[in-house]
Write a protein that holds these residues in place. Structure first.
Motif, short mmCIF file in Angstrom:
data_model
loop_
_atom_site.label_atom_id
_atom_site.label_comp_id
_atom_site.label_asym_id
_atom_site.label_seq_id
_atom_site.Cartn_x
_atom_site.Cartn_y
_atom_site.Cartn_z
N GLY A 451 -25.04 -2.87 -6.36
CA GLY A 451 -25.29 -4.27 -6.02
C GLY A 451 -25.38 -5.17 -7.23
N ASN A 452 -25.35 -4.60 -8.44
CA ASN A 452 -25.41 -5.41 -9.65
C ASN A 452 -24.09 -6.15 -9.87
N ILE A 453 -24.19 -7.31 -10.54
CA ILE A 453 -22.98 -8.10 -10.79
C ILE A 453 -22.13 -7.42 -11.85
N PRO A 454 -20.85 -7.15 -11.57
CA PRO A 454 -20.02 -6.41 -12.53
C PRO A 454 -19.49 -7.30 -13.65
N SER A 455 -19.14 -6.69 -14.78
CA SER A 455 -18.44 -7.40 -15.85
C SER A 455 -16.94 -7.23 -15.56
N VAL A 456 -16.40 -8.20 -14.82
CA VAL A 456 -15.06 -8.06 -14.26
C VAL A 456 -14.00 -7.89 -15.33
N HIS A 457 -14.12 -8.63 -16.44
CA HIS A 457 -13.05 -8.60 -17.44
C HIS A 457 -12.95 -7.23 -18.15
N THR A 458 -13.95 -6.36 -17.94
CA THR A 458 -13.90 -5.02 -18.55
C THR A 458 -13.34 -3.96 -17.60
N LEU A 459 -13.08 -4.33 -16.34
CA LEU A 459 -12.61 -3.35 -15.34
C LEU A 459 -11.12 -3.09 -15.49
N PRO A 460 -10.65 -1.92 -15.08
CA PRO A 460 -9.20 -1.65 -15.05
C PRO A 460 -8.50 -2.62 -14.10
N ASP A 461 -7.24 -2.91 -14.38
CA ASP A 461 -6.51 -3.92 -13.62
C ASP A 461 -6.48 -3.65 -12.12
N SER A 462 -6.30 -2.38 -11.72
CA SER A 462 -6.17 -2.05 -10.30
C SER A 462 -7.45 -2.38 -9.53
N VAL A 463 -8.60 -2.20 -10.16
CA VAL A 463 -9.90 -2.50 -9.52
C VAL A 463 -10.23 -3.99 -9.68
N ARG A 464 -9.90 -4.50 -10.84
CA ARG A 464 -10.26 -5.89 -11.13
C ARG A 464 -9.65 -6.87 -10.14
N VAL A 465 -8.40 -6.68 -9.76
CA VAL A 465 -7.72 -7.58 -8.84
C VAL A 465 -8.46 -7.65 -7.50
N ILE A 466 -8.96 -6.50 -7.03
CA ILE A 466 -9.67 -6.45 -5.75
C ILE A 466 -10.99 -7.22 -5.85
N ILE A 467 -11.73 -6.98 -6.94
CA ILE A 467 -13.02 -7.66 -7.13
C ILE A 467 -12.80 -9.17 -7.29
N GLU A 468 -11.79 -9.53 -8.09
CA GLU A 468 -11.50 -10.95 -8.31
C GLU A 468 -11.14 -11.65 -7.01
N SER A 469 -10.35 -10.99 -6.19
CA SER A 469 -9.94 -11.56 -4.92
C SER A 469 -11.16 -11.83 -4.03
N ALA A 470 -12.08 -10.86 -3.95
CA ALA A 470 -13.28 -11.00 -3.11
C ALA A 470 -14.17 -12.15 -3.61
N TYR A 471 -14.41 -12.19 -4.91
CA TYR A 471 -15.27 -13.24 -5.46
C TYR A 471 -14.59 -14.61 -5.42
N GLY A 472 -13.28 -14.64 -5.62
CA GLY A 472 -12.56 -15.91 -5.54
C GLY A 472 -12.67 -16.54 -4.17
N ASP A 473 -12.44 -15.74 -3.13
CA ASP A 473 -12.56 -16.26 -1.76
C ASP A 473 -14.02 -16.56 -1.40
N GLY A 474 -14.96 -15.77 -1.97
CA GLY A 474 -16.37 -16.01 -1.71
C GLY A 474 -16.83 -17.34 -2.27
N VAL A 475 -16.44 -17.66 -3.50
CA VAL A 475 -16.80 -18.94 -4.12
C VAL A 475 -16.14 -20.10 -3.38
N ALA A 476 -14.88 -19.95 -3.02
CA ALA A 476 -14.18 -21.01 -2.27
C ALA A 476 -14.89 -21.29 -0.95
N HIS A 477 -15.36 -20.23 -0.29
CA HIS A 477 -16.08 -20.40 0.98
C HIS A 477 -17.34 -21.24 0.78
N VAL A 478 -18.02 -21.03 -0.35
CA VAL A 478 -19.23 -21.80 -0.67
C VAL A 478 -18.90 -23.29 -0.79
N PHE A 479 -17.83 -23.64 -1.50
CA PHE A 479 -17.44 -25.04 -1.66
C PHE A 479 -17.05 -25.65 -0.31
#
Length: 551
Positions: A451-479
């Protein structure tokens, strides 16, 4: 005062505001790193921000009332000392609890700086002239807000995030000295004072309980649970008791009679929405840049420049136009529409949206806030009596901070829930990506499941894209959720009485009002004398008239 004298008087005040903003924003881009280092989760991330806003919210009206009772210059310096000492201690935090505690004390100091800076402005500058100087405050706010994340990101990447909390100390010392040397305020008449301690306690308890409930419900306990009933019920009882106490207090923290003034009431409604937009976007844009676009702390600061550039440029121009022409309403209506447009458009972004588009959306939102935020205080100060300026200014700042505090808490809870849902939808895709990484994938999986916030820029590309997609849509939903609140701002500003801006300072208005009161008293006495003379002439008897005729 001449323009030069005003600028000299404002030097220390502007430096104090810069310190407050710098110390608050310098950690914004490094918060994901700080929380990762201190093993914090999304709730802790929200509370690191909310703790400061909550303390600012509660203390702002208290500082405003104290400003009407005591030496404003001394109070300003005291709030600055509280702020920077708390910032320095926060740099030694060993866990999120210590960090959040120090952020509370930062908020207490920030509440004083927020309220007193506006009140001191009213002391020395007339509403008509205040527009261009409000532009200076907007410029300082924008520089601090832009420079803070940049400095914070650089310090975090180059040295250590702890130094972010020490960077404001030299500026604070200079600000205290400048305030002592350059700020000369009109002498206040001494009078017996009464502090509304019951109101302070009840307001603090009611607002705090509500925010704690919003932050913990859904994670620590269910929304529909006895814990929710007790917390919400306790908050409502405390706030109801606060209203009763304010009606009876001789020196209320928030005089409820102020709400009889339509300008104040409508400005309160607009300020709540502005608070959500201002504080909410600054918090969640940093998360978007780092968690949805894989930026590090320094890059995150650079990427939020368009919003602050919009605020800086447009607030300065708008302030100058208001001072030149004396017209404020059209500017504020346009600003509220831009605020709505900016939030709505930010609600459409994804992790891979063209950054030029994202920058344009941020600029629109910053421009809207720059045209509305400071000018709400200006129109309220212009509409109330000189004796009410302190409490009215702090009242607007209070409700703006309250909107930001509640907004960050609620939107943080919404985002956390949305990200969990999105990650659930992508669980098979994520498991496959982690499985392909072998042992390293297992380590990353354990870190993500904590449940801790990950350091996304340190993740491998295959995992990072999935995390980025989830957080990107999550932040957009907030706005997207926050956008409809801006409709309230538009309506409130449209219905604001279009009062002409005064050319007098607070002291001049008070003197003028006293002279008018004296003139009214003389006229009233003259009218009474005329009535008495008329009554005496009517009272002459027929006998006396007859006698007079004989003579």
């Amino acid at each position: 005062m001449t323009h030069r004298q005003v600028l000299q008087a404002l030097t220390g005040l502007l430096m104090g505001m810069f310190v407050s903003i710098l110390a608050g924003t310098v950690v914004s881009t490094s918060l994901p790193v700080i929380l990762s280092d201190l093993n914090g989760d999304q709730a802790a991330y929200t509370w690191v921000v909310t703790a400061t806003l909550l303390a600012t919210t509660i203390s702002t009206p208290i500082w405003g009332k104290l400003a009407d009772l005591y030496n404003r210059k001394l109070l300003l310096q005291l709030s600055l000392v509280i702020f920077v000492v708390a910032s320095a201690v926060a740099g030694f935090s060993q866990d999120t609890s210590m960090l959040i505690t120090m952020r509370v004390f930062q908020g207490l100091g920030a509440g004083g700086l927020t309220a007193l800076s506006q009140i001191v402005m009213a002391d020395i500058i007339s509403p008509r002239e205040r527009g261009k100087y409000m532009g200076l405050f907007g410029a300082v706010m924008a520089v601090g807000t832009v420079g803070g994340p940049l400095i914070g990101g650089f310090i975090t990447d180059a040295i250590n995030w702890r130094w972010n909390f020490f960077v404001a100390l030299p500026f604070a010392i200079v600000a205290i000295i400048l305030i002592q040397k350059t700020l000369h305020l009109p002498v206040q008449a001494k009078r017996k004072v009464s502090i509304d301690y019951a109101g302070i306690v009840l307001l603090s308890a009611g607002v705090s309980l509500l925010l704690i409930w919003v932050s913990l419900a859904g994670s620590q306990f269910d929304w529909a649970s006895m814990a929710s009933v007790w917390m919400v019920g306790g908050a409502l009882v405390a706030l109801a008791a606060f209203v009763i106490v304010e009606f009876k207090a001789s020196e209320p923290i928030i005089p409820l009679s102020m709400f009889q003034n339509s300008t104040f009431t409508l400005s309160v409604v607009a300020s709540i929405s502005v608070g959500v937009s201002m504080f909410g976007t600054s918090v969640f844009l940093a998360q978007y840049m780092q968690l949805a676009r894989g930026a590090n702390a320094t890059q995150s600061g650079l990427m939020t420049i368009p919003m602050m550039a919009g605020l800086l440029i447009v607030s300065t121009i708008a302030g100058a136009l208001i001072s030149k022409h004396g017209k404020w309403k059209a500017i504020m209506v346009i600003g509220s529409v831009l605020q709505l447009a900016g939030l709505y458009l930010l609600g459409t972004i994804h992790y891979d949206t063209n950054f030029i588009l994202v920058s344009f959306f941020m600029f629109l939102l910053g421009a809207g806030l720059g045209m509305v935020m400071q000018n709400l205080v200006l129109v309220v100060q212009n509409a109330v009596t000189p004796a009410e300026i302190g409490v009215a200014s702090s009242g607007i700042a209070f409700f703006r901070s309250l909107g930001g505090t509640v907004g960050v808490s609620v939107l943080g809870a919404i985002m956390a829930s949305k990200v969990v849902d999105l990650m659930g939808q992508k669980s098979q895709e994520l498991q496959a990506a982690l499985g392909a990484l072998g042992e390293k994938g297992q380590e990353i999986g354990l870190a993500l499941s904590s449940g801790n916030i990950p350091s996304v820029h340190t993740l491998p590309d295959s995992v990072r894209v999935i995390i980025e997609s989830a957080y990107g849509d999550g932040v957009a939903h907030v706005f997207f959720v926050a956008a409809p609140l801006s409709i309230l701002t538009i309506l409130a500003i449209i219905f604001l009485p279009n009062l002409e801006l005064s050319n007098q300072t607070r002291a001049q208005r008070a003197s003028s009002d006293a002279a008018e009161d004296g003139k009214s008293a003389v006229l009233a006495e003259a009218e009474e004398l005329l009535v008495e003379v008329s009554a005496a002439s009517v009272a002459i008897t027929p006998e006396s008239e007859e006698l007079s005729g004989r003579k």
